[in-house]
Motif scaffolding. Structure first.
Motif, PDB file in Angstrom:
ATOM      1  N   ASN A 224       9.303  30.226 -39.792  1.00 59.65           N
ATOM      2  CA  ASN A 224       9.456  31.589 -40.287  1.00 59.65           C
ATOM      3  C   ASN A 224       8.500  31.809 -41.452  1.00 59.65           C
TER       4      ASN A 224
ATOM      5  N   GLY B 242       3.213  34.577 -34.800  1.00 63.06           N
ATOM      6  CA  GLY B 242       2.952  35.343 -33.581  1.00 63.06           C
ATOM      7  C   GLY B 242       4.223  35.687 -32.824  1.00 63.06           C
ATOM      8  N   SER B 243       4.053  36.379 -31.714  1.00 60.37           N
ATOM      9  CA  SER B 243       5.191  36.861 -30.923  1.00 60.37           C
ATOM     10  C   SER B 243       5.911  35.768 -30.157  1.00 60.37           C
ATOM     11  N   GLY B 244       5.242  34.645 -29.916  1.00 58.74           N
ATOM     12  CA  GLY B 244       5.883  33.547 -29.202  1.00 58.74           C
ATOM     13  C   GLY B 244       5.738  33.636 -27.705  1.00 58.74           C
ATOM     14  N   THR B 245       4.683  34.259 -27.226  1.00 57.08           N
ATOM     15  CA  THR B 245       4.470  34.333 -25.783  1.00 57.08           C
ATOM     16  C   THR B 245       3.192  33.581 -25.411  1.00 57.08           C
TER      17      THR B 245
ATOM     18  N   GLU C 281       8.029  33.266 -22.791  1.00 59.20           N
ATOM     19  CA  GLU C 281       8.417  33.268 -24.187  1.00 59.20           C
ATOM     20  C   GLU C 281       8.749  31.844 -24.640  1.00 59.20           C
TER      21      GLU C 281
ATOM     22  N   LYS D  18      -2.760  39.300 -38.167  1.00 62.39           N
ATOM     23  CA  LYS D  18      -1.593  39.312 -37.298  1.00 62.39           C
ATOM     24  C   LYS D  18      -1.871  38.339 -36.150  1.00 62.39           C
TER      25      LYS D  18
ATOM     26  N   LEU E 133      -1.511  36.235 -32.679  1.00 62.83           N
ATOM     27  CA  LEU E 133      -1.085  36.586 -31.329  1.00 62.83           C
ATOM     28  C   LEU E 133      -0.444  35.379 -30.648  1.00 62.83           C
ATOM     29  N   GLY E 134       0.463  35.636 -29.734  1.00 64.15           N
ATOM     30  CA  GLY E 134       1.050  34.586 -28.906  1.00 64.15           C
ATOM     31  C   GLY E 134       1.698  33.471 -29.695  1.00 64.15           C
ATOM     32  N   ASP E 135       1.216  32.244 -29.450  1.00 63.51           N
ATOM     33  CA  ASP E 135       1.815  31.059 -30.073  1.00 63.51           C
ATOM     34  C   ASP E 135       1.079  30.620 -31.340  1.00 63.51           C
TER      35      ASP E 135
END
Length: 94
Positions: free
Chosen positions: A58, A44-47, A52, A4, A6-8
């Motif tokens: 995708n 990742g979440s994009g933070t 953000e 999984k 993380l972030g960018d």
């Protein structure tokens, strides 16, 4: 077991290097090119630093990435690369 990001970060499944040229010449291990094409398997979440950012890929996209980018990971005999979104240079479209 899954990765999984993380972030960018984005997880890519590496594409196997070509074993044969278009003209039919079989390549040895040293002659195979390092693949720069991969399939996105996780995003990742994009933070980044609490801000953000737009993750422009995708899961399932086929992408082109910078040759020496990221961290290579091997899980259950499969090879993955974890890279920052900025190291993806394009998305392949049909």
């Amino acid at each position: 077991m899954k990765i999984k990001p993380l972030g960018d970060r984005v997880v890519l499944k590496k594409v196997e290097a070509e074993e044969k040229t278009a003209s039919g010449i079989i390549l040895t291990g040293a002659a195979k090119e390092v693949p720069q094409f991969a399939e996105v398997v996780a995003v990742g979440s994009g933070t980044v630093d609490g801000k953000e950012i737009n993750m422009e890929v995708n899961v399932g996209d086929h992408v082109i990435y910078n040759r020496y980018a990221g961290t290579e990971v091997k899980l259950k005999n499969e090879e993955f690369i974890v890279i920052k979104i900025e190291d993806i240079v394009g998305v392949l479209e049909d």
